[in-house]
Design a protein around this motif. Structure first.
Motif, PDB file in Angstrom:
ATOM      1  N   THR A 359     -36.368  -1.604  49.776  1.00  0.00           N
ATOM      2  CA  THR A 359     -36.827  -1.116  51.273  1.00  0.00           C
ATOM      3  C   THR A 359     -35.803  -1.782  52.389  1.00  0.00           C
ATOM      4  O   THR A 359     -35.467  -1.116  53.372  1.00  0.00           O
ATOM      5  CB  THR A 359     -38.318  -1.251  51.627  1.00  0.00           C
ATOM      6  N   GLU A 360     -35.581  -2.965  52.207  1.00  0.00           N
ATOM      7  CA  GLU A 360     -34.940  -3.763  53.167  1.00  0.00           C
ATOM      8  C   GLU A 360     -33.298  -3.312  53.368  1.00  0.00           C
ATOM      9  O   GLU A 360     -32.766  -3.367  54.288  1.00  0.00           O
ATOM     10  CB  GLU A 360     -34.806  -4.983  52.924  1.00  0.00           C
ATOM     11  N   ILE A 361     -32.797  -2.882  52.291  1.00  0.00           N
ATOM     12  CA  ILE A 361     -31.669  -2.476  52.302  1.00  0.00           C
ATOM     13  C   ILE A 361     -31.160  -1.356  51.036  1.00  0.00           C
ATOM     14  O   ILE A 361     -31.302  -1.839  49.824  1.00  0.00           O
ATOM     15  CB  ILE A 361     -30.463  -3.455  52.121  1.00  0.00           C
ATOM     16  N   LEU A 362     -31.085  -0.201  51.388  1.00  0.00           N
ATOM     17  CA  LEU A 362     -30.868   0.920  50.382  1.00  0.00           C
ATOM     18  C   LEU A 362     -29.759   1.790  50.770  1.00  0.00           C
ATOM     19  O   LEU A 362     -29.851   2.327  51.919  1.00  0.00           O
ATOM     20  CB  LEU A 362     -32.242   1.365  50.236  1.00  0.00           C
ATOM     21  N   PRO A 363     -28.817   2.182  49.826  1.00  0.00           N
ATOM     22  CA  PRO A 363     -28.659   1.783  48.464  1.00  0.00           C
ATOM     23  C   PRO A 363     -27.988   0.487  48.425  1.00  0.00           C
ATOM     24  O   PRO A 363     -27.255   0.078  49.312  1.00  0.00           O
ATOM     25  CB  PRO A 363     -28.229   2.856  47.922  1.00  0.00           C
ATOM     26  N   VAL A 364     -27.977  -0.298  47.296  1.00  0.00           N
ATOM     27  CA  VAL A 364     -26.891  -1.430  47.152  1.00  0.00           C
ATOM     28  C   VAL A 364     -25.947  -1.388  46.332  1.00  0.00           C
ATOM     29  O   VAL A 364     -24.660  -1.541  46.637  1.00  0.00           O
ATOM     30  CB  VAL A 364     -27.873  -2.784  46.890  1.00  0.00           C
ATOM     31  N   ALA A 365     -26.330  -0.566  45.185  1.00  0.00           N
ATOM     32  CA  ALA A 365     -25.173  -0.601  44.283  1.00  0.00           C
ATOM     33  C   ALA A 365     -25.755   0.732  43.219  1.00  0.00           C
ATOM     34  O   ALA A 365     -26.941   0.989  43.228  1.00  0.00           O
ATOM     35  CB  ALA A 365     -25.080  -1.736  43.295  1.00  0.00           C
ATOM     36  N   VAL A 366     -24.670   1.399  42.552  1.00  0.00           N
ATOM     37  CA  VAL A 366     -25.084   2.421  41.547  1.00  0.00           C
ATOM     38  C   VAL A 366     -24.210   2.163  40.349  1.00  0.00           C
ATOM     39  O   VAL A 366     -23.157   1.361  40.477  1.00  0.00           O
ATOM     40  CB  VAL A 366     -24.684   3.836  42.146  1.00  0.00           C
ATOM     41  N   VAL A 367     -24.819   2.658  39.157  1.00  0.00           N
ATOM     42  CA  VAL A 367     -24.215   2.285  37.938  1.00  0.00           C
ATOM     43  C   VAL A 367     -24.087   3.559  37.118  1.00  0.00           C
ATOM     44  O   VAL A 367     -25.200   4.210  37.021  1.00  0.00           O
ATOM     45  CB  VAL A 367     -24.641   1.282  37.146  1.00  0.00           C
ATOM     46  N   ARG A 438     -37.800 -12.425  67.519  1.00  0.00           N
ATOM     47  CA  ARG A 438     -36.715 -13.030  66.718  1.00  0.00           C
ATOM     48  C   ARG A 438     -35.465 -11.986  66.743  1.00  0.00           C
ATOM     49  O   ARG A 438     -35.774 -10.788  66.859  1.00  0.00           O
ATOM     50  CB  ARG A 438     -36.909 -13.356  65.249  1.00  0.00           C
ATOM     51  N   PRO A 439     -34.248 -12.344  66.643  1.00  0.00           N
ATOM     52  CA  PRO A 439     -33.130 -11.334  66.648  1.00  0.00           C
ATOM     53  C   PRO A 439     -32.975 -10.468  65.585  1.00  0.00           C
ATOM     54  O   PRO A 439     -33.864 -11.227  64.625  1.00  0.00           O
ATOM     55  CB  PRO A 439     -31.788 -12.258  66.754  1.00  0.00           C
ATOM     56  N   PRO A 440     -32.301  -9.473  65.589  1.00  0.00           N
ATOM     57  CA  PRO A 440     -31.992  -8.674  63.983  1.00  0.00           C
ATOM     58  C   PRO A 440     -31.452  -9.551  63.151  1.00  0.00           C
ATOM     59  O   PRO A 440     -30.663 -10.658  63.262  1.00  0.00           O
ATOM     60  CB  PRO A 440     -31.201  -7.715  64.483  1.00  0.00           C
ATOM     61  N   VAL A 441     -31.719  -9.416  61.784  1.00  0.00           N
ATOM     62  CA  VAL A 441     -31.438 -10.165  60.721  1.00  0.00           C
ATOM     63  C   VAL A 441     -29.846  -9.648  60.428  1.00  0.00           C
ATOM     64  O   VAL A 441     -29.427  -8.784  60.613  1.00  0.00           O
ATOM     65  CB  VAL A 441     -32.055 -10.014  59.377  1.00  0.00           C
ATOM     66  N   SER A 442     -29.326 -10.674  60.013  1.00  0.00           N
ATOM     67  CA  SER A 442     -27.814 -10.209  59.328  1.00  0.00           C
ATOM     68  C   SER A 442     -27.624 -10.084  57.772  1.00  0.00           C
ATOM     69  O   SER A 442     -26.546  -9.958  57.468  1.00  0.00           O
ATOM     70  CB  SER A 442     -26.858 -11.583  59.823  1.00  0.00           C
ATOM     71  N   GLU A 443     -28.543 -10.611  57.012  1.00  0.00           N
ATOM     72  CA  GLU A 443     -28.604 -10.750  55.425  1.00  0.00           C
ATOM     73  C   GLU A 443     -30.059 -10.628  54.895  1.00  0.00           C
ATOM     74  O   GLU A 443     -30.940 -10.797  55.867  1.00  0.00           O
ATOM     75  CB  GLU A 443     -27.832 -11.738  54.965  1.00  0.00           C
ATOM     76  N   HIS A 444     -30.136 -10.212  53.724  1.00  0.00           N
ATOM     77  CA  HIS A 444     -31.537 -10.107  52.993  1.00  0.00           C
ATOM     78  C   HIS A 444     -31.415 -11.060  51.766  1.00  0.00           C
ATOM     79  O   HIS A 444     -30.554 -10.485  51.066  1.00  0.00           O
ATOM     80  CB  HIS A 444     -31.684  -8.530  52.975  1.00  0.00           C
TER      81      HIS A 444
END
Length: 608
Positions: A359-367, A438-444
């Motif tokens: 949910t936090e970052i989609l998509p990340v990778a496909v195979v 808090r500021p927006p995030v830069s990584e998850h």
């Protein structure tokens, strides 16, 4: 951070509406199939054979021009009713044409869609609503109707603990006809989209929102947490558009392509590409045969592993066509080699792709299925990070983790650690943090243990979290275990997942007896090794599990009252003790899951 697009998703859809694709079909919603008797084939009594041939029909089609008109009309009417940028909207409408228009109109106004699962416990639902602070609720008429009165009792009997939507002190917009239980002053979505000024608007003038900012909040999705600390992911319009564009590119969608799915995850990318979003009348699980028939020969679909298993069952038994879509994306849960291998054998003309993300970052990778099946190393190959996605491994995350017995040395080879991600589809942050300034995030930090292979592909080797994934539902044991442990006669309770061949998980509830009950336990239960008991003797590693302990009768009957429907276990077992691990002495879920898996394999136990 560079991304695949810098254009707002509504600008892209609007461009199709104003351009050459204006009269092309954007949305095609199928009706539930009817059946007609097979000609010339009768039952033994002379009546037409039951079932008959499926009779498919389209319930509604919406062109790009009409879709854009409805979005603008709905946004205009909502603004006249008082909706403003930043307003949060509790959203419980399925992806049908009306629901899609409502969602995109909210985004058009710069307001924020808040998804809160109505099937969660009433306390958790209330806590999530309080955390989000919505001003509006957009709800299907049926949900209003079954959340109060006689229909509420019916839903309750089926394990649905729905909140009373109508009692929420919000402005209400209903999707569907007025039904008993619907607030009388609710605004009808159909009238809002019609553009008729008498639909409820009190002001005048067009929608004043002319820009389409990419960095404003657009979506809130609750993922986990407790009633005291609900956890929600916040996405911007930019991160949503970037994620959709990445999926569309991985899918190689082209103008005119037809994508058949019940998921906005792939439906919106189809619209961005100038294709047609073909919408089934229900989920694949509700009618997988019709789903397979409508997806056959189309550009593609998206399935979770559990639904793919149902589709392959239907294909292999001759109930669904032996022709799949051009591309099949599989995600939402671990995508195993066995399910992809089976899919390639049953539907060989389909290009099968596993999707990894969260949910936090989609998509990340496909195979690609072929690459995953060719992977000979340990771990789960999930693919190369997509364009703009950066993956790094934090090896400090595994320091202090328990080693396997006899494994005294750190293994050689790739560096294993927690997978940390950045990219254009990264969330803005968690709701409580952003609301707290808090500021927006830069990584998850994903909580997944992984390494990068020699080609830069991500290989997962485990999970640092306890979440269970069954179908499309994420189950967080910590939300429910305190309630379960409070049941009469129960000492401790743990929910664990047992991984299945298709990548889905069975949910197993393991309970122990409270001290007084354990002391008086009759012979033949955990105190003696009776039939049905699986596991080594007490104190030797795995706990002793049994499915026939007297305590379990009361536990099973109480479950619908303390768990929401999506978290009900497939199997309930009694343990002589819960194994503990680490210096914190927390329940050893890995050992408990292995014991439950061995019980299932040894006894052939069926779901409860």
């Amino acid at each position: 951070m560079s991304g695949p697009t810098t254009e707002h998703l509504l600008a892209t859809i609007g461009g199709h509406a104003r351009g050459a694709r204006g009269d092309e079909v954007a949305l095609r919603w199928w009706a539930r199939p009817a059946h007609r008797a097979r000609r010339g084939r009768e039952s033994a009594g002379g009546a037409p054979a039951p079932g008959g041939e499926p009779l498919d029909r389209v319930r509604e089609e919406v062109t790009y021009r009409e879709l854009a008109r409805r979005i603008e009309a709905t946004a205009d009417a909502l603004h006249r009713e008082g909706m403003r940028p930043g307003d949060r909207v509790l959203f419980s409408v399925r992806p049908r044409p009306g629901g899609i228009v409502l969602a995109l109109a909210v985004v058009r106004l710069g307001a924020v869609i808040v998804f809160v699962d109505p099937g969660s416990t009433p306390e958790l639902f209330a806590a999530r609503v309080a955390a989000a602070g919505p001003r509006w609720a957009m709800t299907e008429s049926l949900l209003y109707a079954i959340s109060r009165g006689p229909l509420r009792r019916l839903a309750r009997s089926r394990g649905l603990l729905l909140p009373d939507y109508a009692s929420l002190p919000l402005r209400h917009v209903r999707s569907g006809p007025w039904l008993p239980g619907v607030p009388r002053r609710s605004l009808p979505a159909r009238a809002l989209a019609s553009g008729v000024r008498g639909a409820g608007g009190q002001g005048v003038g067009p929608t004043p929102v002319t820009g389409l900012p990419l960095d404003g909040e657009a979506l809130v999705v609750f993922t986990s947490g407790t009633t005291s600390d609900p956890k929600a992911v916040v996405h911007s319009a930019g991160s949503l558009g970037a994620g959709c564009a990445l999926l569309g590119a991985a899918f190689e969608l082209m103008p005119g392509d037809v994508v058949h799915t019940d998921q906005m995850l792939l439906g919106i990318p189809a619209l961005l590409a100038g294709g047609t979003w073909s919408i089934p009348p229900g989920t694949p699980a509700q009618d997988v045969v019709a789903f397979g028939r409508h997806a056959a020969g189309q550009a593609g679909t998206y399935l979770v592993p559990a639904d793919l298993t149902l589709l392959l069952d239907a294909v292999e038994t001759g109930r669904a066509p032996a022709l799949g879509p051009r591309v099949g994306l599989v995600g939402g849960a671990p995508v195993t080699r066995s399910i992809l291998d089976r899919a390639r054998r049953s539907l060989p003309t389909t290009r099968w792709i596993g999707v990894y993300g969260m949910t936090e970052i989609l998509p990340v990778a496909v195979v690609e299925a072929a690459d995953k099946l060719a992977h000979a190393g340990d771990g789960d190959l999930v693919g190369r990070p997509l364009p703009g996605v950066e993956a790094r491994i934090d090896a400090t995350a595994v320091e202090g983790c328990a080693s396997e017995p006899g494994d005294d040395a750190r293994p050689t080879g790739p560096t294993v650690g927690e997978l940390v991600l950045r990219g254009p589809s990264l969330m803005k942050g968690y709701l409580a943090h952003l609301d707290g300034g808090r500021p927006p995030v830069s990584e998850h930090r994903t909580g997944d243990l992984a390494h990068l292979d020699e080609l830069g592909r991500i290989v997962l080797v485990g999970r640092t979290r306890d979440m269970i994934i069954r179908g499309t539902v994420n189950i967080y044991p910590g939300l429910f275990e305190p309630r379960l442990a409070a049941l009469p006669g129960v000492g401790e309770a743990a929910l664990v997942g047992v991984l299945q061949e298709d990548g889905d998980e069975k949910v197993v509830l393991v309970v122990t007896s409270a001290p007084a009950c354990a002391a008086g336990a009759p012979a033949g239960t955990h105190a003696a090794r009776a039939a049905g008991v699986v596991g080594p003797a007490e104190g030797q590693g795995e706990p002793v599990l049994t499915a026939d302990h007297p305590l379990l009768v009361g536990v099973r009957s109480a479950l619908p009252d303390v768990l929401d429907h999506g978290a009900l276990p497939d199997l309930v077992l009694h343990a002589d003790r819960l194994p503990l691990a680490g210096r914190s002495r927390k329940p050893d879920r890995a050992t408990l899951s292995r014991a439950a898996a061995r019980h299932l394999a040894t006894t052939g136990a069926r779901p409860t």
